[in-house]
Design a protein around this motif. Sequence first.
Motif, PDB file in Angstrom:
ATOM      1  N   GLY A  40      -6.045   3.120   8.188  1.00 10.75           N
ATOM      2  CA  GLY A  40      -6.085   3.075   6.724  1.00 10.75           C
ATOM      3  C   GLY A  40      -5.942   1.667   6.189  1.00 10.75           C
ATOM      4  O   GLY A  40      -6.670   1.254   5.284  1.00 10.75           O
ATOM      5  N   THR A  41      -5.027   0.907   6.760  1.00  9.75           N
ATOM      6  CA  THR A  41      -4.816  -0.468   6.302  1.00  9.75           C
ATOM      7  C   THR A  41      -6.033  -1.338   6.591  1.00  9.75           C
ATOM      8  O   THR A  41      -6.475  -2.118   5.737  1.00  9.75           O
ATOM      9  N   LYS A  42      -6.591  -1.196   7.778  1.00  9.01           N
ATOM     10  CA  LYS A  42      -7.776  -1.995   8.123  1.00  9.01           C
ATOM     11  C   LYS A  42      -8.981  -1.593   7.287  1.00  9.01           C
ATOM     12  O   LYS A  42      -9.802  -2.439   6.934  1.00  9.01           O
ATOM     13  N   THR A  43      -9.080  -0.328   6.937  1.00  5.09           N
ATOM     14  CA  THR A  43     -10.179   0.108   6.084  1.00  5.09           C
ATOM     15  C   THR A  43     -10.041  -0.483   4.684  1.00  5.09           C
ATOM     16  O   THR A  43     -11.040  -0.888   4.074  1.00  5.09           O
ATOM     17  N   ILE A  44      -8.829  -0.567   4.185  1.00  2.00           N
ATOM     18  CA  ILE A  44      -8.590  -1.184   2.877  1.00  2.00           C
ATOM     19  C   ILE A  44      -9.006  -2.649   2.901  1.00  2.00           C
ATOM     20  O   ILE A  44      -9.680  -3.141   1.988  1.00  2.00           O
ATOM     21  N   ILE A  50     -15.793  -6.538   1.920  1.00  2.00           N
ATOM     22  CA  ILE A  50     -17.149  -6.183   1.484  1.00  2.00           C
ATOM     23  C   ILE A  50     -17.292  -6.410  -0.012  1.00  2.00           C
ATOM     24  O   ILE A  50     -18.337  -6.893  -0.484  1.00  2.00           O
ATOM     25  N   SER A  51     -16.263  -6.092  -0.769  1.00  2.00           N
ATOM     26  CA  SER A  51     -16.288  -6.342  -2.207  1.00  2.00           C
ATOM     27  C   SER A  51     -16.441  -7.828  -2.504  1.00  2.00           C
ATOM     28  O   SER A  51     -17.174  -8.222  -3.416  1.00  2.00           O
ATOM     29  N   PHE A  52     -15.752  -8.644  -1.733  1.00  2.07           N
ATOM     30  CA  PHE A  52     -15.830 -10.091  -1.937  1.00  2.07           C
ATOM     31  C   PHE A  52     -17.203 -10.634  -1.561  1.00  2.07           C
ATOM     32  O   PHE A  52     -17.753 -11.484  -2.266  1.00  2.07           O
ATOM     33  N   VAL A  53     -17.777 -10.141  -0.475  1.00  5.52           N
ATOM     34  CA  VAL A  53     -19.092 -10.611  -0.035  1.00  5.52           C
ATOM     35  C   VAL A  53     -20.179 -10.209  -1.028  1.00  5.52           C
ATOM     36  O   VAL A  53     -21.067 -11.001  -1.357  1.00  5.52           O
ATOM     37  N   LEU A  54     -20.112  -8.977  -1.516  1.00  9.58           N
ATOM     38  CA  LEU A  54     -21.144  -8.477  -2.425  1.00  9.58           C
ATOM     39  C   LEU A  54     -20.899  -8.843  -3.889  1.00  9.58           C
ATOM     40  O   LEU A  54     -21.740  -8.548  -4.741  1.00  9.58           O
ATOM     41  N   HIS A  55     -19.757  -9.446  -4.188  1.00 13.86           N
ATOM     42  CA  HIS A  55     -19.388  -9.820  -5.560  1.00 13.86           C
ATOM     43  C   HIS A  55     -19.380  -8.616  -6.491  1.00 13.86           C
ATOM     44  O   HIS A  55     -19.840  -8.681  -7.631  1.00 13.86           O
ATOM     45  N   ASP A  61     -11.240  -0.894  -7.241  1.00 15.05           N
ATOM     46  CA  ASP A  61     -10.738   0.406  -7.683  1.00 15.05           C
ATOM     47  C   ASP A  61     -10.761   1.410  -6.539  1.00 15.05           C
ATOM     48  O   ASP A  61      -9.828   2.200  -6.368  1.00 15.05           O
ATOM     49  N   VAL A  62     -11.818   1.364  -5.745  1.00 16.15           N
ATOM     50  CA  VAL A  62     -11.929   2.242  -4.581  1.00 16.15           C
ATOM     51  C   VAL A  62     -10.803   1.937  -3.595  1.00 16.15           C
ATOM     52  O   VAL A  62     -10.198   2.847  -3.015  1.00 16.15           O
ATOM     53  N   VAL A  63     -10.506   0.653  -3.413  1.00 14.72           N
ATOM     54  CA  VAL A  63      -9.434   0.247  -2.499  1.00 14.72           C
ATOM     55  C   VAL A  63      -8.089   0.792  -2.967  1.00 14.72           C
ATOM     56  O   VAL A  63      -7.298   1.299  -2.166  1.00 14.72           O
ATOM     57  N   ALA A  67      -5.876   3.444  -0.913  1.00 10.27           N
ATOM     58  CA  ALA A  67      -4.514   3.096  -0.502  1.00 10.27           C
ATOM     59  C   ALA A  67      -3.536   4.198  -0.906  1.00 10.27           C
ATOM     60  O   ALA A  67      -2.642   4.563  -0.128  1.00 10.27           O
ATOM     61  N   LEU A  68      -3.684   4.720  -2.110  1.00  9.82           N
ATOM     62  CA  LEU A  68      -2.805   5.799  -2.557  1.00  9.82           C
ATOM     63  C   LEU A  68      -2.990   7.061  -1.720  1.00  9.82           C
ATOM     64  O   LEU A  68      -2.016   7.707  -1.320  1.00  9.82           O
ATOM     65  N   ILE A  69      -4.234   7.404  -1.427  1.00 10.49           N
ATOM     66  CA  ILE A  69      -4.504   8.591  -0.614  1.00 10.49           C
ATOM     67  C   ILE A  69      -3.967   8.398   0.798  1.00 10.49           C
ATOM     68  O   ILE A  69      -3.390   9.317   1.384  1.00 10.49           O
ATOM     69  N   SER A  70      -4.141   7.216   1.344  1.00  6.07           N
ATOM     70  CA  SER A  70      -3.634   6.925   2.685  1.00  6.07           C
ATOM     71  C   SER A  70      -2.120   7.028   2.729  1.00  6.07           C
ATOM     72  O   SER A  70      -1.539   7.560   3.676  1.00  6.07           O
ATOM     73  N   PHE A  71      -1.460   6.518   1.714  1.00  6.48           N
ATOM     74  CA  PHE A  71      -0.001   6.579   1.650  1.00  6.48           C
ATOM     75  C   PHE A  71       0.485   8.016   1.559  1.00  6.48           C
ATOM     76  O   PHE A  71       1.406   8.423   2.288  1.00  6.48           O
TER      77      PHE A  71
END
Length: 83
Positions: A40-44, A50-55, A61-63, A67-71
């Motif tokens: 979960g942490t690595k997926t976040i 990917i968000s940073f690369v694609l701007h 928001d998805v992250v 994170a909340l669902i993973s927790f």
Amino acid sequence: MERILIASSLFLSITIVFCMIRAIKGPLAADRLIAVNVIGTKTIILISLISFVLHETYFIDVVLVYALISFIGSIGIADLIDK
């Protein structure tokens, strides 16, 4: 700079596969729980890269939702292990 981020994304993807193997093979339930938390942490982190690369900012928001669902999932699994 983008090549470094893409290489980091590929490395994270490979390590996620190794964590999945540990989650499947793990002899103890605690090993599986830790592997799922690491996945979960690595997926976040991967989605953030990917968000940073694609701007694209909406991936953040998805992250946060992921994170909340993973927790919540981790707490649920830990509760099942405790019983």
